[in-house]
Design an enzyme around this catalytic site. Structure first.
Site, short mmCIF file in Angstrom:
data_model
loop_
_atom_site.label_atom_id
_atom_site.label_comp_id
_atom_site.label_asym_id
_atom_site.label_seq_id
_atom_site.Cartn_x
_atom_site.Cartn_y
_atom_site.Cartn_z
N ALA A 172 -2.07 -3.78 0.89
CA ALA A 172 -2.44 -2.52 1.55
C ALA A 172 -3.73 -2.69 2.34
CB ALA A 172 -2.59 -1.41 0.51
N ASP A 173 -4.71 -3.35 1.75
CA ASP A 173 -5.97 -3.61 2.46
C ASP A 173 -5.74 -4.46 3.70
OD1 ASP A 173 -7.70 -2.26 0.69
OD2 ASP A 173 -7.73 -3.96 -0.68
N ILE A 174 -4.90 -5.48 3.58
CA ILE A 174 -4.64 -6.35 4.72
C ILE A 174 -3.92 -5.59 5.82
CG2 ILE A 174 -3.41 -8.43 5.47
CD1 ILE A 174 -3.85 -9.50 2.58
N GLY A 178 -6.48 -3.44 7.50
CA GLY A 178 -7.43 -4.23 8.28
C GLY A 178 -6.85 -4.74 9.58
#
Length: 391
Positions: free
Chosen positions: A168-170, A173
């Protein structure tokens, strides 16, 4: 002289923590942007301390912060906010992933900054967005994986699993970096700044499109099949004498060639296995027929390559650093980290127009004096701010 990079001369100020926005700014730094990372004086970005795999900082921090400058500021203190706004006045891009309430209190929310600096590219990442029933809920990678359906989709049988990386973070980003690049192009064409808003949940929901479409079209989610594909077979890892080989047989000609490698051409004409859909319907029987335990993985891969059957070794992550393809293509570079060094991968996109140089991972507040000096703060004022624990 190194060749110019696309974002040389672009100043990015980021009030960031954890992974998603730091990953976006790391990608911008790779393209030449000067990224000033604003951190708390009392410990900094909490991701610095997730583990101790890279000298004095965590593997997460080393991965997402190479090439940045670290400026410590107490943004609860009026003088700290003054420094920040002095820096913002010179910036091209300002990014933030504080909670919406904290960002508004400090004055770095998208609305406030865009109103003050109409030519600024402002980006804010929140968990679920400022409206809706989840607006006040905390969001971290694994929680978003659960809410978006990824955890329920991943695993085998009755056992579910989170993805093994911060997907999710990737996702957030990568999409934030893409939006910033588009906003800079928009500003170049029109002279106008842009306010960008992104949520962690919607970034991952975008990546969940295909399974959501499958569920909507069939009336149910695809079954959990571990490392095997839910709608293609044979497509997954199979044990060999010394490990596993991952097959990716996506059509009937590939299936027929695999049967040839096995020395069992009659399997290709078995009615249970004649098409992709029948192979999926009879997956258990299919897997029972595919016995590679007498093969060494290297020999099997050579035979599959010769027969033009897609396959790969199933490797542990401990072998990635020495992967023969990455080594042969010289994709690893050594970077300095606080207390040591770490090997990081070069950006995956090579360009004929610019190069890449690995940047060091900053110690907490390493560039504070330099940044303040570049803003015109005299040494005695810097000393006063330090004495008052503002920096």
């Amino acid at each position: 002289m190194r060749p110019a990079r696309p974002l040389d001369g672009v100043l990015v100020v980021s009030v960031e923590q954890a992974v998603a926005v730091p990953y976006a700014t790391k990608l911008l730094a790779d393209l030449g942007a000067r990224v000033v990372k604003v951190e708390r004086p009392d410990g900094g970005d909490f991701a610095r301390h997730y583990d101790h795999a890279c000298g004095e900082v965590s593997s997460y921090f080393a991965w997402t912060n190479a090439g940045k400058e670290s400026l410590t500021l107490d943004l609860k203190h009026p003088d700290g906010r003054t420094v920040l706004f002095d820096l913002v006045a010179r910036a091209d891009v300002v990014l933030c992933n504080l909670s919406p309430g904290a960002a508004r209190r400090i004055g770095v929310d998208a609305d406030a900054l865009h109103a003050r600096h109409p030519s600024l590219v402002v980006g804010e990442l929140t968990g679920y967005g400022p409206t809706g029933p989840y607006a006040g809920r905390k969001a971290f990678d694994a929680l978003v994986q659960s809410e978006a359906g990824l955890v329920e989709l991943t695993g085998e049988g009755e056992v579910t699993a989170r993805a093994g990386i911060s997907v999710a973070d990737i996702a957030a980003g990568v999409q934030l970096q893409s939006a910033v690049l588009a906003a800079l192009l928009h500003r170049q064409r029109t002279g106008e700044g842009v306010a960008l808003r992104l949520t962690l949940f919607e970034a991952l929901a975008e990546w969940m499109h295909q399974p959501a479409l499958y569920a909507a079209g069939t009336g149910s989610a695809a079954p959990r099949t571990g490392a095997h594909h839910p709608s293609i077979a044979p497509y997954g890892p199979f044990r060999c004498r010394d490990g596993a080989v991952h097959l990716a047989v996506q059509n009937d000609p590939q299936w027929r060639r695999l049967c040839g490698v096995l020395g069992r051409p009659e399997l290709a004409d078995d009615a249970r296995f004649g098409t992709v859909s029948t192979r999926v319907a009879h997956r258990s029987e299919l897997h029972a027929e595919l016995d590679f335990t007498g093969w060494a993985s290297a020999d099997l891969l050579n035979a599959l390559d010769a027969a033009d059957v897609p396959a790969a070794r199933t490797r542990p992550v401990t072998e990635l650093a020495g992967h023969p393809q990455l080594v042969a293509r010289e994709r690893w570079a050594e970077v300095a980290v606080p207390g040591g060094g770490a090997a990081v991968l070069r950006p995956p996109v090579d360009s004929t127009g610019w190069g890449w140089q690995p940047g060091r991972v900053p110690a907490l507040g390493e560039h504070t004096d330099h940044v303040l000096g570049s803003l015109g703060y005299p040494p005695e004022r810097i000393a006063e701010l330090r004495a008052n624990s503002v920096v």
